[in-house]
Each structure stands twice: as structure tokens, then as C-alpha cells.
Design a protein around this motif. Structure first.
Motif, PDB file in Angstrom:
ATOM      1  N   ASP A  14      -3.978   3.117   1.083  1.00 30.13           N
ATOM      2  CA  ASP A  14      -4.858   3.148  -0.097  1.00 30.13           C
ATOM      3  C   ASP A  14      -6.305   2.967   0.347  1.00 30.13           C
ATOM      4  O   ASP A  14      -6.596   2.126   1.214  1.00 30.13           O
ATOM      5  CB  ASP A  14      -4.475   2.014  -1.065  1.00 30.13           C
ATOM      6  CG  ASP A  14      -3.113   2.248  -1.707  1.00 30.13           C
ATOM      7  OD1 ASP A  14      -2.658   3.413  -1.716  1.00 30.13           O
ATOM      8  OD2 ASP A  14      -2.505   1.268  -2.174  1.00 30.13           O
ATOM      9  N   THR A  54       0.849  -1.212   0.000  1.00 33.48           N
ATOM     10  CA  THR A  54       0.000   0.000   0.000  1.00 33.48           C
ATOM     11  C   THR A  54       0.872   1.244   0.000  1.00 33.48           C
ATOM     12  O   THR A  54       2.022   1.202   0.468  1.00 33.48           O
ATOM     13  CB  THR A  54      -0.947   0.041   1.218  1.00 33.48           C
ATOM     14  OG1 THR A  54      -1.780   1.207   1.128  1.00 33.48           O
ATOM     15  CG2 THR A  54      -0.182   0.104   2.529  1.00 33.48           C
ATOM     16  N   ASN A  55       0.295   2.285  -0.532  1.00 33.57           N
ATOM     17  CA  ASN A  55       0.934   3.598  -0.355  1.00 33.57           C
ATOM     18  C   ASN A  55       0.551   4.103   1.031  1.00 33.57           C
ATOM     19  O   ASN A  55      -0.565   3.868   1.506  1.00 33.57           O
ATOM     20  CB  ASN A  55       0.444   4.586  -1.414  1.00 33.57           C
ATOM     21  CG  ASN A  55       0.789   4.122  -2.813  1.00 33.57           C
ATOM     22  OD1 ASN A  55       1.922   3.709  -3.066  1.00 33.57           O
ATOM     23  ND2 ASN A  55      -0.185   4.168  -3.724  1.00 33.57           N
ATOM     24  N   GLY A  99      -7.938   8.566   1.036  1.00 42.50           N
ATOM     25  CA  GLY A  99      -7.313   7.321   1.461  1.00 42.50           C
ATOM     26  C   GLY A  99      -8.071   6.686   2.605  1.00 42.50           C
ATOM     27  O   GLY A  99      -9.106   7.202   3.061  1.00 42.50           O
TER      28      GLY A  99
END
Lengths: 131, 418
Positions: free
Chosen positions: A69, A48-49, A95
């Protein structure tokens, strides 16, 4: 303009996460973004970011909460504890906001000992536990 | 003084009695009395000479001896204007006069002063050691006479020149500005976002029941003007955590931090080191939650070479984060406790701490001998103690790799667009 202390601390983050970015925001806060953080089994994705805000006045006040995310879920499709979909203030990014209140980190936070990498470690530690 | 004794054609004389004040290796002599020599007491009085009957000086010299005062023997040179020098006759006469003065009143300096029509020169009696002469305007001298005796006219001049920033005009801040106005400070920048509430009347000096609803900065400004009608006062009804008010503070020569907000103290702490503007932080805590009421306070100088509030762990990072939030952000955060607990507050305790802070300020500005830069007040034991504050050599706020000294090259830790 960001403080030299913030920029110096972010260099430590970049050593570990070269793709990371630091973006100043109009309020005086800043956004740290780290793409492709690997996730252990138990999550709906392998990575994930991650984003978190460097608060106004940093390094006095500590960072708090983070975003992954917005599609990230637990492996069974459930919503992680203390999370919801939220836009990051002063950005267009939406997000999955982890209101993961890093109580131990918060109450013991010392701006002359802890730094941005400390907070990244707190985030990573939360993501190690898919719940 | 020149006008009191000047004569266009003849030399004239006077004897001054002065308070001698030691300041390091130097002395300051503040004129207390001037005794003009009448023509009848002159044995010789011409255009180039004046000789005073020793009998005239005896009671003055006796008073000097009894009260420990310095003697300054003055006379005029009517033929000299801007370039004033002692004559050979003066040099010769002073040799015996210096021995006499030292024998009568030993251990303190005595001087000679000669006036021309537009200038004067002074020296230590019987020597070539030049003495600086400073003229204090009569009004200033009379108004501030009692404190000039303590820290000298240079100190008084420094007070009059400084632009003082005072952040927080409540329990401690209102006392601070009242004392600064009486001391002779004449240029103020006042910052406080709040208006006077009924519950503030017990401790906001200068407030009356009619002040309720009025900005605290306006109440403080009115009080200052009542003491010093000529004071220059700028009022900012705003929060020093916002960029605008904080940047205005950088125009000050000295800042008093009289707020209990940790975010405000964080801003002022950094401003002091980043811009090299000395500041004093003060605080009072009264705790009535237990079986007994405990009360305490602190006064801390923030300047180059001194430990900062972060070195001392005096600031709460979590509280700063919450206080830095905008009202909307605070509302949106479920972990921020809405209302702060109302704390007790007593005017006498606030005033004790505020007075200690103002005295520390006088020491920093005028050289008044009070070297402590960190004071802790133990209210229950009625004890005010100087404490050694250890600097953190790697402090992110005042250390070598911090923004200290970088002025506009670093941002202040403030909310923008505030």
C-alpha cells in the motif's frame, strides 16, 4: 491468455491466500495481488495489500520487486529502505514500490524448482523485517 | 532415361551402373552411368524381345566389380503404357542373370528395370521384390550429385521442401544460411533486428564494407540469392522476442537459433517443444579476460524426446528478464546494467560450430548417420564431442505438464504488441 504453468502455480498461491488474484496484462505479463498480508510490529499498519508482476516470458525469467500500500511506512513514519511511490506498469494501481532486490533469490532462481509461491515467500520474508 | 532408349516399335535395352548406399535395412541405388545398348550389340531385337550380346555387358560388369557398383539391367516394352509388368520371358532370363551378377559383384543389390511409354517398374534382379524408382530432375541431380551420393535423393527432396527459419544472421547465422543455400534449401524465413556494423564485417559471411548500415537479414538474403536465385526468402527485421516475428516462426518446418540472446533462445526453445518444430541451438564463447584466450561452443537439438535448454541449465533467468524488458522498462530499472561487455569473435570458430549444427540438421532431416544431438566444442583442445543430455522429467518447458505439444492452446513467452 496466461500459460498453464503460471495458472497452475497460482493455484498454489490461492491455497495459501484464497483472496489472491491473477490478472493478465496487455504486454504478456501478469499481476498477482494478495490482499491483507499481516505485518509484524514495526510497520505503520497491521496489514497491507501486496502486488507483484509475473514477467513476460514467465516461468523463464523470475518476478522482481513488489508493491505494498502506498501509505505503508515504518512505525516511526520513515520510508522503508529501497522504496518509493510508483504506479504499477500497465495498471492504475499506485503503490509503495519495494525495489527490494531479492539478490539471493534472483541469482539462484531456477524455473524448474522455484515458483510463484517461492516469490511470495521472498516478499513475506522482506516484510518480516521492518527497515 | 526412358527418352534415351525409347523406340516406338522395338524393344531396346541399357545397363546402368549405380552407387549402392545402405540406409538402415534399405538400399538406395543412385545412377552413375547409363550404357545404352546399340542395335549392333543386340542378338535379337523385335517388338516383344531384346537379347543383348553378353560381350557388350562384360566391360560394364567388370567396371562394376572393380568399383563396387550395382548393375541395373533395363529394357523397354513398347506395347505397355502406364501399367508396366515384367514378362514371363523376363522372369526366366533373370534367373541366370541374377546368379551371374551376384557372383561377379557380391554383397550389393542388382536390379531389373522395364520401361513402358508412360511408367516403369523395377525389382531386385531375379526376384519379385519391388524397387521404387525416383526421377531426379537433371539439373538437381547434377547440382547436388555429390551430396545425393551421401544421403540419397529422398534426403535431397526433403531439403528442397523445407521452410527454414533462421534467427540471428551474424557470426553463426550467416554461415548457416550460406551452407543451407548450397545444400539446396530453397525456402527461408530470416529474423534479425540488427543492421551490419563495421565491427561485424570480420565475421558476417556475405557482408562487404558497403553492407554497413544494411539490415543483416538483407545481407543474408542477397547471399542466398547469389547461390540460389530461385530461393523464396522472407526477411523480418525484428526481434523474435516480440509476438509477431515469433508467431511467424511457427510456419517453419525447422528453426536455427543463431543468437546469443537468452530471451530469444528461451522463445525458440519453447516454440520447438510447444509446436513440435525441431530446432537447433548453437553458441560460441570466446573469453579473452584471462591470461590466455579460451574458446568453446555447443550445438543442441531441440526436439521431442531431447533435453531442452532449461533441462541443461543453459539459460539465465535474470538475463532473460532484462532482455525481455522494453527499452523504457530497462532504462527505469536501476539494476539493469546498460551496456553488455563486448565479446571477442572469430569467423573460423563461429564456422566450426555452425558447420557442426548444419551437419546435425542433415542427420535429423536426411538420416545422415550422425546421431549426436548435443555437441560440445572444446576449441583450445580442438575437440568436438557428443554429450549425453539428461532430461528433467518434471521440466516446466518440455516435460509432461509443460506447454509441449499444445501449440496455439498456450501463449508463447513473448512480448505482445511487439
Amino acid at each position: 491468455m496466461l500459460s498453464s504453468v503460471t495458472e497452475r502455480q497460482f493455484e498454489r498461491v490461492k491455497e495459501r491466500y484464497p483472496e489472491g488474484t491473477l490478472q493478465g496484462l496487455p504486454s504478456g505479463a501478469a499481476l498477482v495481488s494478495i490482499p491483507g498480508i499481516a505485518l509484524p510490529p514495526g510497520w505503520s499498519a497491521a496489514s497491507t495489500n501486496v502486488h507483484f508482476l509475473v514477467p513476460v516470458g514467465y516461468p523463464g525469467p523470475p518476478p522482481d520487486c513488489f508493491w505494498a500500500d502506498q501509505t505503508l511506512r515504518l512505525a516511526g513514519g520513515g520510508q522503508p529502505q529501497a522504496s518509493n511511490i510508483q504506479q504499477i506498469p500497465e495498471t492504475v494501481i499506485v503503490g509503495l514500490w519495494f525495489s527490494w532486490h531479492v539478490v539471493d533469490g534472483q541469482s539462484n532462481w531456477s524455473p524448474n524448482r522455484d515458483d510463484l509461491m517461492t516469490f511470495v515467500s521472498i516478499v513475506i520474508d522482506r516484510l518480516r523485517r521492518p527497515q | 532415361m526412358r527418352d534415351d532408349i525409347w523406340h516406338e516399335g522395338l524393344e531396346t535395352a541399357a545397363i546402368l551402373l549405380c552407387d549402392p548406399k545402405r540406409s538402415g535395412d534399405d538400399w538406395r541405388l543412385v545412377v552413375r552411368e547409363m550404357h545404352v545398348v546399340p542395335p549392333a550389340a543386340c542378338l535379337v531385337r523385335t517388338a516383344t524381345a531384346v537379347v543383348v550380346d553378353p560381350a557388350f555387358g562384360l566391360p560394364i560388369e567388370k567396371k562394376g566389380r572393380v568399383e563396387g557398383l550395382s548393375l541395373v539391367y533395363c529394357h523397354t516394352h513398347p506395347h505397355q503404357t502406364k501399367h508396366v509388368v515384367f514378362s514371363h520371358i523376363d522372369d526366366h532370363a533373370e534367373i541366370e542373370l541374377a546368379k551371374y551378377a551376384e557372383a561377379r559383384i557380391p554383397g550389393i543389390p542388382h536390379c531389373a528395370l522395364v520401361f513402358g511409354s508412360e511408367a516403369e517398374t523395377a525389382r531386385r534382379l531375379g526376384t519379385e521384390e519391388t524397387v521404387k524408382v525416383t526421377d531426379i530432375p537433371h539439373e538437381t541431380a547434377s547440382t547436388y550429385d555429390r551430396q545425393i551420393r551421401a544421403f540419397g535423393e529422398d534426403g535431397q527432396s526433403a531439403l528442397a521442401r523445407l521452410r527454414l527459419g533462421v534467427v540471428g544472421l551474424g557470426g553463426t547465422g550467416s554461415v548457416v544460411v550460406q551452407q543451407l543455400a548450397h545444400l539446396g534449401v530453397a525456402d527461408f524465413l530470416l529474423i534479425d533486428p540488427d543492421a551490419v556494423e563495421t565491427t561485424n564485417l570480420n565475421r558476417t559471411v556475405g557482408s562487404t564494407p558497403k553492407s554497413v548500415g544494411e539490415p543483416k537479414v538483407s545481407v543474408a538474403a542477397r547471399m542466398i540469392r547469389s547461390v540460389r536465385p530461385d530461393a523464396r526468402i522472407e526477411e523480418i527485421e525484428g526481434d523474435v522476442v516480440d509476438e509477431g516475428p515469433a508467431k511467424r516462426l511457427t510456419e517453419c518446418d525447422f528453426v536455427f537459433c543463431c543468437t546469443d540472446s537468452h530471451a530469444s533462445r528461451h522463445v525458440i526453445n519453447q516454440l520447438a517443444y510447444q509446436y513440435g518444430i525441431p530446432a537447433i541451438d548453437m553458441g560460441v564463447v570466446v573469453d579473452a579476460s584471462g591470461s590466455t584466450v579460451t574458446f568453446a561452443g555447443h550445438v543442441k537439438a531441440l526436439e521431442d524426446g531431447e533435453a531442452c535448454l532449461w533441462c541443461l541449465n543453459h539459460l539465465d533467468p535474470k538475463q532473460i528478464r532484462e532482455e525481455m524488458m522494453t527499452p523504457d522498462q530497462r532504462k527505469a530499472d536501476p539494476y539493469v546494467v546498460g551496456a553488455r561487455v563486448v565479446q571477442p569473435s572469430i569467423i573460423s570458430i563461429n564456422s566450426t560450430v555452425a558447420s557442426a549444427a548444419v551437419t546435425m540438421f542433415l542427420s535429423m532431416v536426411t538420416g545422415l548417420d550422425a546421431p549426436a544431438r548435443f555437441l560440445v566444442y572444446d576449441g583450445n583442445r580442438q575437440r568436438l564431442s557428443g554429450v549425453v543430455a539428461e532430461r528433467n522429467p518434471t521440466c516446466n518447458f518440455c516435460g509432461p505438464d509443460s506447454p509441449a505439444g499444445r501449440k496455439d492452446l498456450e501463449p508463447l513467452p513473448v512480448r505482445r504488441h511487439g
